[in-house]
Design a protein around this motif. Structure first.
Motif, short mmCIF file in Angstrom:
data_model
loop_
_atom_site.label_atom_id
_atom_site.label_comp_id
_atom_site.label_asym_id
_atom_site.label_seq_id
_atom_site.Cartn_x
_atom_site.Cartn_y
_atom_site.Cartn_z
N HIS A 108 0.81 -1.13 0.07
CA HIS A 108 0.45 -0.08 -0.27
C HIS A 108 0.61 1.09 -0.04
CE1 HIS A 108 -2.09 3.34 1.79
NE2 HIS A 108 -1.38 3.55 2.08
N SER A 112 0.14 3.59 -3.24
CA SER A 112 -0.43 5.42 -2.90
C SER A 112 0.55 6.50 -2.81
CB SER A 112 -0.59 5.27 -1.60
OG SER A 112 0.27 5.21 -0.57
N ALA A 131 -7.92 10.44 -1.43
CA ALA A 131 -7.28 9.27 -0.03
C ALA A 131 -6.89 9.44 0.81
CB ALA A 131 -5.74 8.83 -1.35
N TRP A 136 -7.79 5.65 2.11
CA TRP A 136 -8.43 4.57 1.55
C TRP A 136 -7.07 3.15 1.53
CZ3 TRP A 136 -8.72 8.05 -3.50
CH2 TRP A 136 -9.97 8.02 -3.76
N TRP A 138 -4.46 0.90 -0.49
CA TRP A 138 -4.12 0.97 -2.72
C TRP A 138 -3.62 -0.31 -2.52
CZ3 TRP A 138 -3.67 5.39 -5.75
CH2 TRP A 138 -4.39 6.50 -5.33
N THR A 177 -6.97 1.28 -6.54
CA THR A 177 -5.90 0.58 -7.18
C THR A 177 -4.96 1.36 -8.55
OG1 THR A 177 -4.81 -1.61 -7.61
CG2 THR A 177 -6.88 -0.84 -8.95
N THR A 178 -3.58 1.35 -8.71
CA THR A 178 -3.06 1.61 -9.63
C THR A 178 -3.29 0.83 -10.74
OG1 THR A 178 -1.06 0.60 -8.89
CG2 THR A 178 -1.26 2.95 -8.38
N THR A 193 -5.71 6.00 -11.71
CA THR A 193 -6.03 4.40 -10.52
C THR A 193 -7.62 5.01 -10.59
OG1 THR A 193 -6.60 6.82 -9.26
CG2 THR A 193 -4.45 6.72 -9.28
#
Length: 417
Positions: A108, A112, A131, A136, A138, A177-178, A193
Motif C-alpha cells: 500500500h 499509494s 485518498a 483508502w 491501495w 488501485t493503480t 487510478t
C-alpha cells in the motif's frame, strides 16, 4: 468521505466495504508505537488466519481507522506527514506478528505514492486528497511485463481496458488501485487510478500460495473497463513514460526489506519464548530451560546478530533514500540508478538473512515446534513467498556487474523511440 468516486459509475465490491472505517481516529504522535500496538492486536488469531488463508479484513479496517494508511502523504494534502523511517518501521512491527497484513501495508505504502512519483508538482494532488479523506488502502495492477495489456481510446474521452493481469497484490482488498497499461499508440505507458468496484472488473479468487496467504494477489480480468480522463495520472518526467517509474522500485525494496526483517525478528521472538518455557529433547545436562543451554545460547546469538545487521542495513539505506526523496526534483538519471542499486542490494541481503534464519528456529523448540498448532514454519513460508518475486541470483548478477565494472545502473526505455 467514504465514497470512491461520485462522478463515475461502479458495481458493488463487497471485500473493501468490509474494511471501511467506522471512525477516523486522530493521527498518532508516534506512528511506530501505534503500529506496535496494532501488531499486538493482530497477533491474536494470526495462526488460525494463516492456516485458513483468511483475508485480514478486520486488520485492514483498523489500519484505516488509525490513519496509518495516510502516514506517508504530506500534511498539506491531508496526510500524516510521516517519514520513510516511520512507514518502514510500522510495516516491520506488524510483520513481527502478522506477515500478510504487514505485506499489504508495505505494498500500500509504495503504491499509494504513485500519484506523487509520476509528478513532483502536485498536479495529482486531488487524488491524494480524496485518498486521505477516505483513508483508502491501495492495491496495484502494475506489472510491466504484460505487453498484451493495451488500452484503447474511448469515444467519450479517457480509455477502455480489456485483458487479464496476474499478481495484483492487495487489489481485491483495496478500495482503489493503480493501473499500468500500454497507451493505445503503443509507444508509452498509461498510469491511472481506478476504484476496485469499477464495472467490468472480475476477481478470480485464485491466490493460494504457501505463505502470505491473506495478502490476496488474485488474477483480475478487465472487461471493457472505463478509465475516465480525471483518473489518468499526470506525468511530468519528460514527454511520456517509456520506462519504469522513477524511485518506485526503490521504495518497494524498502518495504519488502521491512517485511523480511520483521518476519526474522518475529521468528526469533517466538523461538526465545519457547526456550524460556521448558526444555527440548537433548538440552545440555544441568540446564533447567532450553534458554540455559550454552549451545542454544550460542546458536541464538548467531541469528540475533544477523538480524541486527539486517536491521542496521535497512535503517542506513532508509536514510539515504529519504534524502533522495527530499531532493527528488534535482535527481539525475545516475542518482536514481545509484539509489536503485543501493536498495536492490538491501533487498537481497535482507531476504537472504530472513531465508537463513526463519527455518532455523526449529532448532530451539525441538519436536514440539513441528506441531501444526505451533505454526513455526509460517515465518519461512511468508519470506519464501515474497522473496520468490525476484530471484536472488538475478539481483546478485545485476549488482555484481555494476560494482565490478563501476558503471551506473541505467534503466533503458521499454519502447523504441
Amino acid at each position: 468521505m467514504n465514497q470512491v468516486s461520485s462522478a463515475h459509475p461502479s458495481a458493488p465490491h463487497a471485500l473493501w466495504e468490509q474494511t471501511r472505517p467506522r471512525e477516523h481516529a486522530s493521527y498518532p504522535a508516534d506512528w511506530i508505537g501505534k503500529a506496535r500496538e496494532l501488531a499486538g492486536i493482530f497477533s491474536e488469531g494470526t495462526v488460525d488466519r494463516d492456516h485458513d488463508g483468511t483475508r485480514p479484513l478486520e486488520q485492514i479496517r483498523l489500519l484505516r481507522e488509525s490513519g496509518l494508511v495516510n502516514l506517508l502523504y504530506p500534511a498539506p494534502l491531508g496526510g500524516g506527514g510521516g517519514t520513510l523511517h516511520d512507514a518502514a518501521h510500522a510495516v516491520l512491527e506488524i510483520a513481527k506478528t502478522d506477515g500478510s497484513t504487514a505485506a499489504l501495508l508495505g505494498f500500500h505504502f509504495y503504491n499509494s505514492l504513485v500519484p506523487l512519483l509520476t509528478d513532483y508538482e502536485d498536479r495529482n494532488a486531488e487524488i491524494v486528497r480524496r485518498a486521505t479523506g477516505a483513508r483508502w488502502l491501495w492495491g496495484n495492477v502494475t506489472q510491466y511485463v504484460n505487453r498484451a495489456f493495451v488500452a484503447q481510446h474511448h469515444p467519450d474521452g479517457g480509455f477502455v481496458l480489456s485483458g487479464t493481469k496476474r499478481w495484483n497484490t492487495g487489489a481485491p482488498l483495496a478500495e482503489i488501485t493503480t493501473v499500468l497499461a500500454i497507451h493505445p499508440d503503443q509507444d508509452r505507458y498509461l498510469y491511472a487510478t481506478i476504484p476496485t468496484s469499477r464495472e467490468g472488473l472480475h476477481f478470480h479468487d485464485d491466490w493460494a500460495p504457501i505463505g502470505l496467504r491473506g495478502t490476496d494477489s488474485s488474477t483480475i480480468t478487465f472487461e471493457n473497463v472505463r478509465i475516465f480522463p480525471d483518473e489518468v495520472l499526470y506525468w511530468s518526467h519528460g514527454p511520456a513514460q517509456t520506462g519504469p517509474l522513477p524511485l518506485w522500485a526503490s521504495f518497494g525494496a524498502i518495504f519488502y526489506s521491512a517485511v523480511y526483517v520483521g518476519r526474522t525478528l518475529g521468528a526469533l521472538d517466538l523461538a526465545r519464548n519457547w526456550t524460556l518455557q521448558g526444555k527440548r529433547q537433548g538440552t545440555f545436562p544441568g540446564s533447567d530451560l532450553s534458554a540455559d543451554d550454552p549451545f542454544i545460547q550460542a546458536e541464538f546469538a548467531e541469528y540475533w546478530i544477523e538480524a541486527q545487521a539486517a536491521l542496521a542495513y535497512l535503517d542506513s539505506t532508509i536514510t539515504r533514500v529519504q534524502q533522495a526523496w527530499d531532493a527528488r526534483a534535482s535527481l539525475t538519471e545516475e542518482d536514481r540508478g545509484r539509489i536503485a542499486l543501493d536498495t536492490l542490494a538491501l533487498r537481497t541481503f535482507t531476504s537472504r538473512t530472513a531465508l537463513h534464519v526463519t527455518p532455523r528456529i526449529f532448532e530451539f523448540a525441538g519436536g514440539r515446534g513441528t506441531g501444526f498448532a505451533a505454526d513455526f514454519d509460517r515465518f519461512w513460508r511468508d519470506v519464501r513467498t515474497l522473496s520468490s518475486h525476484d530471484p536472488e541470483v538475478l539481483a546478485r548478477r545485476t549488482i555484481g556487474r555494476h560494482v565490478l565494472h563501476d558503471i551506473p545502473l541505467v534503466f533503458p526505455p521499454h519502447f523504441k523511440r
